[in-house]
Design a protein around this motif. Structure first.
Motif, PDB file in Angstrom:
ATOM      1  N   GLU A 158       0.969  -1.218   0.110  1.00 48.33           N
ATOM      2  CA  GLU A 158      -0.071  -0.194  -0.120  1.00 48.33           C
ATOM      3  C   GLU A 158       0.806   1.320  -0.011  1.00 48.33           C
ATOM      4  OE1 GLU A 158      -3.917  -1.400   2.399  1.00 48.33           O
ATOM      5  OE2 GLU A 158      -2.072  -0.658   3.713  1.00 48.33           O
ATOM      6  N   LEU A 159       2.127   1.287   0.803  1.00 54.75           N
ATOM      7  CA  LEU A 159       2.938   2.452   0.846  1.00 54.75           C
ATOM      8  C   LEU A 159       3.540   2.708  -0.294  1.00 54.75           C
ATOM      9  CD1 LEU A 159       4.113   1.914   4.276  1.00 54.75           C
ATOM     10  CD2 LEU A 159       2.689   3.732   3.586  1.00 54.75           C
ATOM     11  N   LEU A 160       4.200   1.562  -1.318  1.00 54.23           N
ATOM     12  CA  LEU A 160       4.633   1.650  -2.477  1.00 54.23           C
ATOM     13  C   LEU A 160       3.676   2.206  -3.833  1.00 54.23           C
ATOM     14  CD1 LEU A 160       6.471  -1.864  -2.871  1.00 54.23           C
ATOM     15  CD2 LEU A 160       7.506   0.614  -2.499  1.00 54.23           C
ATOM     16  N   VAL A 161       2.352   1.944  -3.627  1.00 55.65           N
ATOM     17  CA  VAL A 161       1.541   2.240  -4.381  1.00 55.65           C
ATOM     18  C   VAL A 161       1.174   3.796  -4.461  1.00 55.65           C
ATOM     19  CG1 VAL A 161      -1.023   2.298  -5.087  1.00 55.65           C
ATOM     20  CG2 VAL A 161       0.117   0.161  -4.802  1.00 55.65           C
ATOM     21  N   VAL A 162       1.049   4.181  -2.850  1.00 57.83           N
ATOM     22  CA  VAL A 162       0.871   5.643  -2.614  1.00 57.83           C
ATOM     23  C   VAL A 162       2.069   6.701  -2.790  1.00 57.83           C
ATOM     24  CG1 VAL A 162       0.387   7.282  -0.829  1.00 57.83           C
ATOM     25  CG2 VAL A 162      -0.726   5.108  -0.771  1.00 57.83           C
ATOM     26  N   PHE A 163       3.438   6.163  -2.648  1.00 54.25           N
ATOM     27  CA  PHE A 163       4.414   7.059  -2.823  1.00 54.25           C
ATOM     28  C   PHE A 163       4.512   6.754  -4.470  1.00 54.25           C
ATOM     29  CE2 PHE A 163       5.782   6.132   1.417  1.00 54.25           C
ATOM     30  CZ  PHE A 163       5.781   7.380   1.804  1.00 54.25           C
ATOM     31  N   SER A 164       4.137   5.825  -5.186  1.00 57.51           N
ATOM     32  CA  SER A 164       4.416   5.594  -6.570  1.00 57.51           C
ATOM     33  C   SER A 164       3.433   6.955  -7.250  1.00 57.51           C
ATOM     34  CB  SER A 164       4.051   4.365  -7.238  1.00 57.51           C
ATOM     35  OG  SER A 164       4.913   3.307  -6.929  1.00 57.51           O
ATOM     36  N   LEU A 165       2.289   6.865  -6.914  1.00 55.15           N
ATOM     37  CA  LEU A 165       1.198   7.909  -7.250  1.00 55.15           C
ATOM     38  C   LEU A 165       1.860   9.336  -7.087  1.00 55.15           C
ATOM     39  CD1 LEU A 165      -2.214   6.267  -6.508  1.00 55.15           C
ATOM     40  CD2 LEU A 165      -1.200   6.470  -8.666  1.00 55.15           C
ATOM     41  N   ILE A 166       2.235   9.602  -6.012  1.00 55.77           N
ATOM     42  CA  ILE A 166       2.866  10.556  -5.556  1.00 55.77           C
ATOM     43  C   ILE A 166       3.856  11.236  -6.475  1.00 55.77           C
ATOM     44  CG2 ILE A 166       3.988  12.172  -3.794  1.00 55.77           C
ATOM     45  CD1 ILE A 166       2.224  10.836  -1.735  1.00 55.77           C
ATOM     46  N   ALA A 167       4.887  10.309  -6.839  1.00 57.53           N
ATOM     47  CA  ALA A 167       5.975  10.688  -7.635  1.00 57.53           C
ATOM     48  C   ALA A 167       5.448  10.768  -9.048  1.00 57.53           C
ATOM     49  CB  ALA A 167       6.869   9.306  -7.820  1.00 57.53           C
TER      50      ALA A 167
END
Length: 176
Positions: A20-29
């Motif tokens: 979940e954290l990887l998905v959120v940070f990828s979207l932010i990037a």
């Protein structure tokens, strides 16, 4: 015994998984990258528009001063005949401090035998006159007696950052 199960259950339910954290940070990037590219593009467009605005201001200054017969103090008692906007292409601005060929323009007053410098301006870094300036547009002369401009009408192309805009001067010296 029952309390321990509830504490363990609470601990395992709180927090986010690594996925979940990887998905959120990828979207932010991705969103940040798109926003940054849009900002850079907008900034570069504004640099070209500012260069066009500065050039238009120089045209307005030369035209107004010529038609209003405003002469610089350096003219002394000599009669003002015109103001000239010169695009610095090739070597026609050698000896004028702060000018660079293909990137500068100057405004000079003509009075008697003197041609005092009124304005010298350089285009922003990485911005130039596209392919120099066509021959009829190297010198625009605003006569103090006659509102018709010599050297016009003409179009000047300002380019930079893989983009260009056109600046036009008509026979009456209006810039648009």
């Amino acid at each position: 015994g029952k309390m321990r199960n509830k504490d363990t259950q609470l601990l395992t339910l709180s927090g986010f998984t690594i996925l979940e954290l990887l998905v959120v940070f990828s979207l932010i990037a991705v969103i940040s990258g798109v926003g940054f590219l849009s900002f850079v593009s907008y900034s570069r467009e504004q640099i070209l528009l500012q260069a066009k605005g500065d050039l238009k201001q120089a045209v307005v200054l030369a035209r107004f001063n010529a038609l209003s017969n405003v002469k610089p103090a350096a003219c002394g008692s000599d009669t003002l005949s015109s103001y000239t906007l010169k695009f610095c292409t090739y070597d026609n601005c050698l000896g004028i401090p702060g000018t660079t060929n293909g990137q500068s323009y100057v405004v000079r007053a003509s009075c008697g035998t003197q041609n005092p410098l009124v304005l010298s301006n350089k285009l922003p870094q990485n911005v130039t006159f596209l392919d120099g300036v066509s021959t009829p547009c190297q010198n625009i002369v605003f006569n103090s007696v006659n509102p018709v401009v010599s050297g016009g009408p003409c179009d000047v192309k300002i380019s930079g950052y893989s983009d260009s805009i056109t600046f036009s001067i008509d026979l009456q010296g209006y810039a648009f």
